[in-house]
Design a protein around this motif. Structure first.
Motif, PDB file in Angstrom:
ATOM      1  N   THR A  93       0.821  -1.214   0.000  1.00 26.22           N
ATOM      2  CA  THR A  93       0.000   0.000   0.000  1.00 26.22           C
ATOM      3  C   THR A  93       0.854   1.264   0.000  1.00 26.22           C
ATOM      4  N   ALA A  94       0.234   2.357  -0.452  1.00 28.55           N
ATOM      5  CA  ALA A  94       0.853   3.683  -0.357  1.00 28.55           C
ATOM      6  C   ALA A  94      -0.260   4.713  -0.226  1.00 28.55           C
ATOM      7  N   GLU A  95       0.041   5.806   0.468  1.00 26.82           N
ATOM      8  CA  GLU A  95      -0.929   6.901   0.554  1.00 26.82           C
ATOM      9  C   GLU A  95      -0.693   7.845  -0.609  1.00 26.82           C
ATOM     10  N   VAL A  96      -1.780   8.226  -1.288  1.00 25.10           N
ATOM     11  CA  VAL A  96      -1.660   9.120  -2.445  1.00 25.10           C
ATOM     12  C   VAL A  96      -2.653  10.261  -2.303  1.00 25.10           C
ATOM     13  N   TYR A  97      -2.142  11.487  -2.414  1.00 24.82           N
ATOM     14  CA  TYR A  97      -3.021  12.659  -2.405  1.00 24.82           C
ATOM     15  C   TYR A  97      -3.476  12.917  -3.834  1.00 24.82           C
ATOM     16  N   SER A  98      -4.781  12.982  -4.028  1.00 23.17           N
ATOM     17  CA  SER A  98      -5.313  13.185  -5.379  1.00 23.17           C
ATOM     18  C   SER A  98      -5.403  14.662  -5.709  1.00 23.17           C
ATOM     19  N   PHE A  99      -4.760  15.032  -6.817  1.00 22.63           N
ATOM     20  CA  PHE A  99      -4.732  16.424  -7.248  1.00 22.63           C
ATOM     21  C   PHE A  99      -6.118  16.916  -7.654  1.00 22.63           C
ATOM     22  N   THR A 100      -6.900  16.046  -8.281  1.00 28.81           N
ATOM     23  CA  THR A 100      -8.215  16.491  -8.759  1.00 28.81           C
ATOM     24  C   THR A 100      -9.313  16.303  -7.715  1.00 28.81           C
ATOM     25  N   LYS A 102      -8.683  16.145  -4.328  1.00 27.17           N
ATOM     26  CA  LYS A 102      -8.261  16.847  -3.101  1.00 27.17           C
ATOM     27  C   LYS A 102      -8.458  15.988  -1.848  1.00 27.17           C
ATOM     28  N   ILE A 103      -8.272  14.690  -2.012  1.00 26.64           N
ATOM     29  CA  ILE A 103      -8.334  13.794  -0.841  1.00 26.64           C
ATOM     30  C   ILE A 103      -7.137  12.836  -0.892  1.00 26.64           C
ATOM     31  N   THR A 104      -6.768  12.332   0.291  1.00 26.24           N
ATOM     32  CA  THR A 104      -5.713  11.322   0.346  1.00 26.24           C
ATOM     33  C   THR A 104      -6.376   9.957   0.427  1.00 26.24           C
ATOM     34  N   SER A 105      -5.926   9.039  -0.425  1.00 26.77           N
ATOM     35  CA  SER A 105      -6.461   7.681  -0.312  1.00 26.77           C
ATOM     36  C   SER A 105      -5.310   6.678  -0.273  1.00 26.77           C
ATOM     37  N   VAL A 106      -5.622   5.532   0.320  1.00 27.28           N
ATOM     38  CA  VAL A 106      -4.638   4.450   0.350  1.00 27.28           C
ATOM     39  C   VAL A 106      -4.843   3.633  -0.917  1.00 27.28           C
ATOM     40  N   VAL A 107      -3.775   3.469  -1.706  1.00 23.92           N
ATOM     41  CA  VAL A 107      -3.888   2.650  -2.908  1.00 23.92           C
ATOM     42  C   VAL A 107      -3.148   1.340  -2.665  1.00 23.92           C
ATOM     43  N   GLN A 108      -3.630   0.281  -3.284  1.00 23.31           N
ATOM     44  CA  GLN A 108      -3.088  -1.034  -2.948  1.00 23.31           C
ATOM     45  C   GLN A 108      -3.012  -1.970  -4.143  1.00 23.31           C
ATOM     46  N   ILE A 109      -1.974  -2.782  -4.090  1.00 24.26           N
ATOM     47  CA  ILE A 109      -1.781  -3.834  -5.105  1.00 24.26           C
ATOM     48  C   ILE A 109      -1.501  -5.135  -4.353  1.00 24.26           C
ATOM     49  N   SER A 110      -2.107  -6.214  -4.789  1.00 19.47           N
ATOM     50  CA  SER A 110      -1.836  -7.514  -4.165  1.00 19.47           C
ATOM     51  C   SER A 110      -0.378  -7.904  -4.399  1.00 19.47           C
ATOM     52  N   ARG A 111       0.262  -8.299  -3.328  1.00 18.22           N
ATOM     53  CA  ARG A 111       1.678  -8.677  -3.352  1.00 18.22           C
ATOM     54  C   ARG A 111       1.952  -9.758  -4.395  1.00 18.22           C
ATOM     55  N   LYS A 112       0.972 -10.651  -4.587  1.00 17.33           N
ATOM     56  CA  LYS A 112       1.206 -11.819  -5.458  1.00 17.33           C
ATOM     57  C   LYS A 112       1.411 -11.432  -6.927  1.00 17.33           C
ATOM     58  N   PHE A 113       1.019 -10.198  -7.309  1.00 19.22           N
ATOM     59  CA  PHE A 113       1.159  -9.810  -8.716  1.00 19.22           C
ATOM     60  C   PHE A 113       2.506  -9.174  -9.034  1.00 19.22           C
ATOM     61  N   LEU A 114       3.327  -8.942  -8.009  1.00 20.41           N
ATOM     62  CA  LEU A 114       4.626  -8.277  -8.226  1.00 20.41           C
ATOM     63  C   LEU A 114       5.725  -9.086  -7.559  1.00 20.41           C
ATOM     64  N   SER A 115       6.903  -9.100  -8.189  1.00 18.98           N
ATOM     65  CA  SER A 115       8.034  -9.782  -7.559  1.00 18.98           C
ATOM     66  C   SER A 115       9.321  -9.056  -7.926  1.00 18.98           C
ATOM     67  N   ALA A 133       2.353   8.925  -9.147  1.00 18.24           N
ATOM     68  CA  ALA A 133       3.551   8.183  -9.606  1.00 18.24           C
ATOM     69  C   ALA A 133       4.442   7.812  -8.427  1.00 18.24           C
ATOM     70  N   LEU A 134       4.629   8.728  -7.479  1.00 17.57           N
ATOM     71  CA  LEU A 134       5.507   8.435  -6.335  1.00 17.57           C
ATOM     72  C   LEU A 134       4.912   7.334  -5.454  1.00 17.57           C
ATOM     73  N   GLY A 135       3.592   7.316  -5.308  1.00 14.69           N
ATOM     74  CA  GLY A 135       2.943   6.244  -4.549  1.00 14.69           C
ATOM     75  C   GLY A 135       3.172   4.894  -5.210  1.00 14.69           C
ATOM     76  N   LEU A 136       3.041   4.859  -6.536  1.00 19.46           N
ATOM     77  CA  LEU A 136       3.293   3.595  -7.249  1.00 19.46           C
ATOM     78  C   LEU A 136       4.755   3.181  -7.133  1.00 19.46           C
ATOM     79  N   ILE A 137       5.651   4.153  -7.208  1.00 20.01           N
ATOM     80  CA  ILE A 137       7.088   3.846  -7.073  1.00 20.01           C
ATOM     81  C   ILE A 137       7.348   3.215  -5.706  1.00 20.01           C
ATOM     82  N   ASP A 138       6.722   3.758  -4.650  1.00 22.30           N
ATOM     83  CA  ASP A 138       6.890   3.187  -3.296  1.00 22.30           C
ATOM     84  C   ASP A 138       6.440   1.722  -3.257  1.00 22.30           C
ATOM     85  N   ILE A 139       5.263   1.469  -3.845  1.00 24.21           N
ATOM     86  CA  ILE A 139       4.730   0.101  -3.842  1.00 24.21           C
ATOM     87  C   ILE A 139       5.667  -0.838  -4.609  1.00 24.21           C
TER      88      ILE A 139
END
Ligand code: 5GP
Length: 193
Positions: A93-100, A102-115, A133-139
């Protein structure tokens, strides 16, 4: 990318100081012919990079990302903004502030899809202040995946996103780069492809 820039000139609408509305061909109604051209442009740029996955954030990154993934012949993963009952696997997971929004949400990807064997191309519709982009980079870093680049359909170069992403050492490739808005008109600068 000339076809995209022509389309923005024809159908894009400037909202306020810093928003471009492109809902007639990219973010709401979608032009599949233009999307295929977008998919091909990124695929040609990254065809020799050994990409194994294309990653984006829902919702409006999904369409261009899917076309890029199809051209590269790899799966596309979109980070989800809301957890549902079927997401019972380990999540990154990563926290991402949405520019359009104006809220912060937690975005998530299942671990099993990335290695750690994955080499990922991030795709998004817009680059503004780089938070998506930075939230995705963190994940992706948490998964140990290699990140080949961030591919952006429309970059607003007057905002901080590009330099924040480049500061991480990851290249940004944008099909349209906007220098600014003047009296409701879009001023472009030279794009990357
Ligand atoms: P960032 O995270 O780089 O600040 O913002 C990128 C995200 O915000 C994109 O995924 C996109 O959904 C949205 N976004 C940012 N700027 C614009 C804009 O000018 N127009 C539209 N339609 N979406 C934008």
């Amino acid at each position: 990318m000339d076809a995209l820039i022509s389309r923005i000139k024809q159908d894009g609408t400037v909202l306020g100081e810093d928003i471009l509305k492109v809902d007639s061909f990219l973010t709401h109604q979608v032009d599949p012919v233009l999307m295929r051209q977008i998919g091909r442009a990124f695929a040609q740029r990254f065809e020799a990079s050994g990409i194994t996955k294309v990653v984006t954030i829902e919702a409006s990154g999904n369409v261009p990302a899917a076309y890029v993934a199809e051209e590269l012949g790899v799966p596309m993963i979109f980070a989800k903004k809301a957890k549902n009952v079927t997401m019972n696997d380990e999540l990154l997971t990563a926290e991402v502030y949405s520019f359009t929004k104006k809220i912060t949400s937690v975005v998530q990807i299942s671990r099993k899809f990335l290695s750690a064997q994955d080499k990922v191309l991030i795709i998004d519709d817009f680059l503004a202040n780089g938070q998506a982009a930075l939230g995705l980079i963190d994940i992706l870093k948490a998964a140990g995946a290699e990140i080949a680049g961030v591919g952006i359909v429309i970059e607003k170069s007057f905002q901080s996103g590009r330099s924040l992403v480049e500061d991480t050492g990851i290249p940004v490739i944008s099909l349209a780069r906007i220098a600014g808005f003047e009296q409701g008109q879009v001023i472009f600068r030279e794009a990357d492809l």
